[in-house]
Design a protein around this motif. Structure first.
Motif, PDB file in Angstrom:
ATOM      1  N   LYS A  18      95.885 -23.180 122.927  1.00  0.00           N
ATOM      2  CA  LYS A  18      96.973 -23.745 123.723  1.00  0.00           C
ATOM      3  C   LYS A  18      97.984 -22.698 124.174  1.00  0.00           C
ATOM      4  CE  LYS A  18      99.006 -27.484 122.407  1.00  0.00           C
ATOM      5  NZ  LYS A  18      99.706 -28.478 121.550  1.00  0.00           N
ATOM      6  N   PHE A  19      98.050 -21.563 123.470  1.00  0.00           N
ATOM      7  CA  PHE A  19      99.166 -20.646 123.675  1.00  0.00           C
ATOM      8  C   PHE A  19      98.776 -19.224 124.044  1.00  0.00           C
ATOM      9  CE2 PHE A  19     100.286 -23.602 120.135  1.00  0.00           C
ATOM     10  CZ  PHE A  19     101.129 -24.439 120.859  1.00  0.00           C
ATOM     11  N   ASP A  95     101.247 -16.755 119.567  1.00  0.00           N
ATOM     12  CA  ASP A  95     101.899 -17.888 120.226  1.00  0.00           C
ATOM     13  C   ASP A  95     103.289 -17.526 120.738  1.00  0.00           C
ATOM     14  OD1 ASP A  95     102.858 -17.588 117.667  1.00  0.00           O
ATOM     15  OD2 ASP A  95     102.929 -19.724 117.192  1.00  0.00           O
ATOM     16  N   ASP A 126     110.278 -24.229 122.650  1.00  0.00           N
ATOM     17  CA  ASP A 126     109.512 -25.262 121.963  1.00  0.00           C
ATOM     18  C   ASP A 126     108.020 -25.069 122.214  1.00  0.00           C
ATOM     19  OD1 ASP A 126     108.968 -26.253 124.525  1.00  0.00           O
ATOM     20  OD2 ASP A 126     110.303 -27.985 124.322  1.00  0.00           O
ATOM     21  N   GLU A 127     107.203 -26.002 121.756  1.00  0.00           N
ATOM     22  CA  GLU A 127     105.748 -25.854 121.874  1.00  0.00           C
ATOM     23  C   GLU A 127     105.308 -25.731 123.322  1.00  0.00           C
ATOM     24  OE1 GLU A 127     102.850 -27.859 119.690  1.00  0.00           O
ATOM     25  OE2 GLU A 127     104.067 -28.151 117.892  1.00  0.00           O
ATOM     26  N   ARG A 203     108.028 -19.051 119.643  1.00  0.00           N
ATOM     27  CA  ARG A 203     107.634 -20.434 119.873  1.00  0.00           C
ATOM     28  C   ARG A 203     107.698 -21.215 118.556  1.00  0.00           C
ATOM     29  NH1 ARG A 203     104.526 -22.385 124.187  1.00  0.00           N
ATOM     30  NH2 ARG A 203     103.762 -20.268 124.623  1.00  0.00           N
ATOM     31  N   ARG A 205     106.691 -24.224 116.484  1.00  0.00           N
ATOM     32  CA  ARG A 205     105.633 -25.233 116.440  1.00  0.00           C
ATOM     33  C   ARG A 205     105.734 -26.036 115.147  1.00  0.00           C
ATOM     34  NH1 ARG A 205     100.627 -23.614 115.948  1.00  0.00           N
ATOM     35  NH2 ARG A 205     101.011 -21.486 115.269  1.00  0.00           N
ATOM     36  N   GLN A 206     105.494 -27.333 115.252  1.00  0.00           N
ATOM     37  CA  GLN A 206     105.673 -28.227 114.108  1.00  0.00           C
ATOM     38  C   GLN A 206     104.692 -27.942 112.981  1.00  0.00           C
ATOM     39  OE1 GLN A 206     105.509 -32.256 115.535  1.00  0.00           O
ATOM     40  NE2 GLN A 206     107.659 -32.251 116.166  1.00  0.00           N
ATOM     41  N   HIS A 207     103.462 -27.568 113.322  1.00  0.00           N
ATOM     42  CA  HIS A 207     102.431 -27.463 112.298  1.00  0.00           C
ATOM     43  C   HIS A 207     101.956 -26.024 112.088  1.00  0.00           C
ATOM     44  CE1 HIS A 207     102.329 -31.793 112.317  1.00  0.00           C
ATOM     45  NE2 HIS A 207     102.056 -31.809 113.604  1.00  0.00           N
ATOM     46  N   SER A 208     102.791 -25.066 112.405  1.00  0.00           N
ATOM     47  CA  SER A 208     102.419 -23.669 112.173  1.00  0.00           C
ATOM     48  C   SER A 208     102.591 -23.326 110.695  1.00  0.00           C
ATOM     49  CB  SER A 208     103.280 -22.739 113.028  1.00  0.00           C
ATOM     50  OG  SER A 208     104.622 -22.780 112.591  1.00  0.00           O
ATOM     51  N   SER A 211     106.126 -22.813 109.742  1.00  0.00           N
ATOM     52  CA  SER A 211     106.964 -24.007 109.723  1.00  0.00           C
ATOM     53  C   SER A 211     106.887 -24.732 108.383  1.00  0.00           C
ATOM     54  CB  SER A 211     106.563 -24.969 110.851  1.00  0.00           C
ATOM     55  OG  SER A 211     105.296 -25.547 110.592  1.00  0.00           O
TER      56      SER A 211
END
Length: 251
Positions: A18-19, A95, A126-127, A203, A205-208, A211
């Motif tokens: 995605k990144f 990312d 943000d993501e 960036r 990310r919620q699920h990195s 994080s």
């Protein structure tokens, strides 16, 4: 800039379909052209490798290796470092994104002052890459003791001069391997010199891995006790200072 020094960019990746295109494009958009991008894929199970190959086919400054088996971030960073041919090492997570003048300004900062280690402030997105209007500022020039108490150095902001700091090896930790690396350098007596201007976009990310605060905190404790071999009460002191600064950084 004298002699136009060559920069090796260290980029491990894992499941970043995605990144990673945006990250690579931020390297290709640098105003400083004398670089190579060393990418090692840690056996991704998504389309990351195919995306990187598409860039390799168009830009011979990008060097790419896919590992046959997943082995973690530290080993992957070390494989990138083994590929590097440049005098200067710049670190970039797959990312994050660099501002266009990142390499040019950081190289000028380091060569004019003849220093071996620098880092900068960074802004947050943000993501989706949307600016969050938040800048994480440096804590000034850091020595070993001050960095133990405030692990503020953003990995994607770091540049090292190998002729000054010597060989760089990343210790085997899950999420704090970059912190352990900078500590290994600083405890030789070097300083991490601060560039106040933001040169990188981080960036969120919620699920990195980063994080997951419990996992990151546990790994940092292991760095204090296993890598740095700090006595228990010194480790506790440093950990409490880290926690305070981490909360402060996010406010």
């Amino acid at each position: 800039m004298e002699n136009q020094p060559f920069v090796s960019i260290i980029m491990p990746c894992y499941n970043m379909e995605k990144f990673i295109a945006y990250t690579i494009q931020s390297v290709q958009g640098q105003t400083y052209p004398h670089w190579e991008l060393c990418i090692v894929d840690d056996a991704s199970i998504d389309e990351t490798a195919n995306i990187v190959r598409s860039f390799c086919n168009q830009d011979d400054r990008i060097h790419f290796v896919v590992k046959p088996k997943h082995s973690g971030i530290a080993d992957t960073r070390n494989q990138c470092l083994n590929m590097a041919k440049g005098r200067f090492l710049a670190f970039l997570d797959s990312d994050d994104m660099w501002h266009p003048e990142k390499l040019e300004k950081q190289l000028q900062f380091m060569t004019e002052r003849n220093i071996g280690f620098s880092y900068s402030s960074y802004d947050c997105v943000d993501e989706a890459g949307k600016p969050l209007n938040k800048i994480v500022k440096t804590a000034g020039d850091l020595n070993y003791d001050t960095y133990l108490r405030n692990t503020i150095i953003g990995c994607s902001t770091v540049m090292l001069d190998k002729t000054a700091v010597g060989e760089v090896i990343v210790p085997n930790f899950r999420t704090s391997e970059d912190t352990a690396t900078w500590l290994n350098i600083l405890k030789k007596g070097f300083l991490a010199y601060a560039i106040e201007q933001p040169l990188t976009s981080y960036r969120i990310r919620q699920h990195s891995a980063s994080s997951n605060k419990l996992k990151a905190s546990t790994d940092l404790w292991r760095v204090y006790r296993q890598n740095e071999k700090l006595p228990l009460f010194k480790a506790l002191e440093c950990f409490l200072c880290y926690a305070f600064n981490a909360v402060k950084k996010r406010l």
